[in-house]
Motif scaffolding. Structure first.
Motif: not given
Length: 111
Positions: A14-20
């Motif tokens: 879920e790295i993309e969600a963490f970046e958001r």
């Protein structure tokens, strides 16, 4: 000045969600009187560790910012990214005071 260091255990899938989530919080910290020093994401080594560092002029200023948690719609929406995605498995917050380099003094040869 007080600096908050947040150590995260994240879900690597879920790295993309963490970046958001991180981008949203960087804007909120800046908007409410703090200085965000960024999120530090996994590159090599452990893939589930991340850090965030941000500063406020004082603990009182940080506490004023904290009063918005759970009350302000923008703060609630930022937390919803984390909660809906499950990108953060756990986190730990520590407060530190920075020791910053002093500027060189003129005529002393200090660098």
């Amino acid at each position: 000045m007080i600096t908050c260091v947040v150590e995260y255990v994240i879900d690597p899938s879920e790295i993309e969600a963490f970046e958001r989530f991180g981008n949203r919080w960087m804007r909120l910290v800046a908007r409410h009187g703090g200085t965000h020093h960024g999120y530090f994401l996994p590159a090599e080594g452990a893939s589930d560790k991340a850090l965030a560092l941000f500063s406020f002029p004082s603990l009182a200023a940080y506490e004023r910012y904290r009063t918005l948690f759970g009350n302000d719609p923008e703060f609630i929406e930022a937390d919803r990214i984390r909660d809906d995605s499950g990108c953060v498995l756990r986190y730990e917050r520590t407060f530190m005071r920075p020791l910053l380099p002093e500027p060189p003094r003129e005529g002393t040869g200090d660098r």
